[in-house]
Design a protein around this motif. Structure first.
Motif, PDB file in Angstrom:
ATOM      1  N   ASP A  41     128.330  54.673 -36.734  1.00  0.00           N
ATOM      2  CA  ASP A  41     127.173  53.918 -36.247  1.00  0.00           C
ATOM      3  C   ASP A  41     126.813  54.256 -34.805  1.00  0.00           C
ATOM      4  OD1 ASP A  41     127.011  52.565 -38.664  1.00  0.00           O
ATOM      5  OD2 ASP A  41     128.454  51.056 -38.007  1.00  0.00           O
ATOM      6  N   ARG A  46     124.998  58.446 -35.858  1.00  0.00           N
ATOM      7  CA  ARG A  46     124.108  57.609 -36.671  1.00  0.00           C
ATOM      8  C   ARG A  46     123.049  58.484 -37.350  1.00  0.00           C
ATOM      9  NH1 ARG A  46     121.900  53.129 -33.132  1.00  0.00           N
ATOM     10  NH2 ARG A  46     122.096  54.943 -31.840  1.00  0.00           N
ATOM     11  N   ARG A  48     119.547  59.525 -38.678  1.00  0.00           N
ATOM     12  CA  ARG A  48     118.177  59.316 -38.216  1.00  0.00           C
ATOM     13  C   ARG A  48     117.263  59.119 -39.428  1.00  0.00           C
ATOM     14  NH1 ARG A  48     121.305  58.855 -34.539  1.00  0.00           N
ATOM     15  NH2 ARG A  48     121.335  60.125 -32.684  1.00  0.00           N
ATOM     16  N   ARG A  49     116.166  58.452 -39.203  1.00  0.00           N
ATOM     17  CA  ARG A  49     115.230  58.158 -40.286  1.00  0.00           C
ATOM     18  C   ARG A  49     114.781  59.439 -40.989  1.00  0.00           C
ATOM     19  NH1 ARG A  49     111.128  54.471 -38.160  1.00  0.00           N
ATOM     20  NH2 ARG A  49     112.777  52.982 -38.507  1.00  0.00           N
ATOM     21  N   TRP A  50     114.495  60.490 -40.210  1.00  0.00           N
ATOM     22  CA  TRP A  50     113.989  61.728 -40.785  1.00  0.00           C
ATOM     23  C   TRP A  50     115.015  62.422 -41.690  1.00  0.00           C
ATOM     24  CZ3 TRP A  50     116.763  66.046 -39.534  1.00  0.00           C
ATOM     25  CH2 TRP A  50     117.526  66.004 -38.364  1.00  0.00           C
ATOM     26  N   GLU A  51     116.300  62.030 -41.558  1.00  0.00           N
ATOM     27  CA  GLU A  51     117.329  62.641 -42.410  1.00  0.00           C
ATOM     28  C   GLU A  51     117.316  62.050 -43.818  1.00  0.00           C
ATOM     29  OE1 GLU A  51     121.047  63.949 -39.861  1.00  0.00           O
ATOM     30  OE2 GLU A  51     120.340  61.967 -39.201  1.00  0.00           O
ATOM     31  N   ASP A  52     116.610  60.936 -43.982  1.00  0.00           N
ATOM     32  CA  ASP A  52     116.391  60.348 -45.302  1.00  0.00           C
ATOM     33  C   ASP A  52     117.698  60.160 -46.077  1.00  0.00           C
ATOM     34  OD1 ASP A  52     114.990  59.309 -47.440  1.00  0.00           O
ATOM     35  OD2 ASP A  52     114.474  61.272 -48.272  1.00  0.00           O
ATOM     36  N   GLY A  53     118.679  59.547 -45.417  1.00  0.00           N
ATOM     37  CA  GLY A  53     119.956  59.291 -46.089  1.00  0.00           C
ATOM     38  C   GLY A  53     120.693  60.554 -46.477  1.00  0.00           C
TER      39      GLY A  53
END
Length: 168
Positions: A41, A46, A48-53
């Motif tokens: 975390d 952490r 990132r949003r752009w890594e899309d899980g």
């Protein structure tokens, strides 16, 4: 800025000697750091949003096709290493350990890229650029796999923990 002039053969030999030393030093450094430095975390690790899980890495690099080809460095550090190639124990504690060790592996590879500039002391400037390309080529696939796997393991861990809390 080339400070040391060596014959070409010596320069080449030195490159082949220094890279493994740098890689091992990065690994040892990360192995000596306490686990608290590797919280998935934390800002560095952490997702990132752009890594899309982690799906970004599958879409762009097709990670599942080649990740099995990468070596697991933990095999070298038999007593200190944590093998991440195959998970056999899906207990919450082991999955948490996987996430920590995945972050440790990621940092190890980031740190192994950084000292490429050291070669500037004894190789021509154009070769320093090649050293950076080499460092990226060797380490980025490992970083990509860590960033692809960790969110997948975190999802499994979350599902296990939610199931356990529902059953209680």
């Amino acid at each position: 800025m080339r400070l040391i002039e060596l014959p070409d053969l010596w320069t080449l030999a030195l490159c082949f000697v220094i890279w493994p030393i740098l890689q091992v030093c990065a690994a040892l450094f990360c192995l000596l750091l306490p686990d608290r430095f590797f919280s998935p975390d934390s800002f560095i690790f952490r997702l990132r949003r752009w890594e899309d899980g982690g799906c970004f890495y599958e879409r762009l690099f097709h990670v599942r096709r080649w990740k099995h080809l990468l070596p697991d460095g933990a095999a070298v550090w038999k007593k200190r290493g944590y093998q991440k190639k195959h998970i056999e124990n899906f207990s919450p504690d082991n999955l948490r350990r996987f996430c920590i060790e995945s972050a440790r592996g990621e940092l190890t590879h980031w740190l192994a890229i950084l000292p490429f500039w050291i070669f500037g002391f004894f190789v021509p400037p154009a070769v320093v650029a090649l050293m950076l390309l080499y460092a990226l080529a060797v380490n980025m696939p490992c970083i990509i796999v860590q960033r692809y796997n960790r969110p997948r393991i975190e999802r499994i861990l979350k599902e296990i923990e939610e199931t356990a809390s529902i059953q209680q």
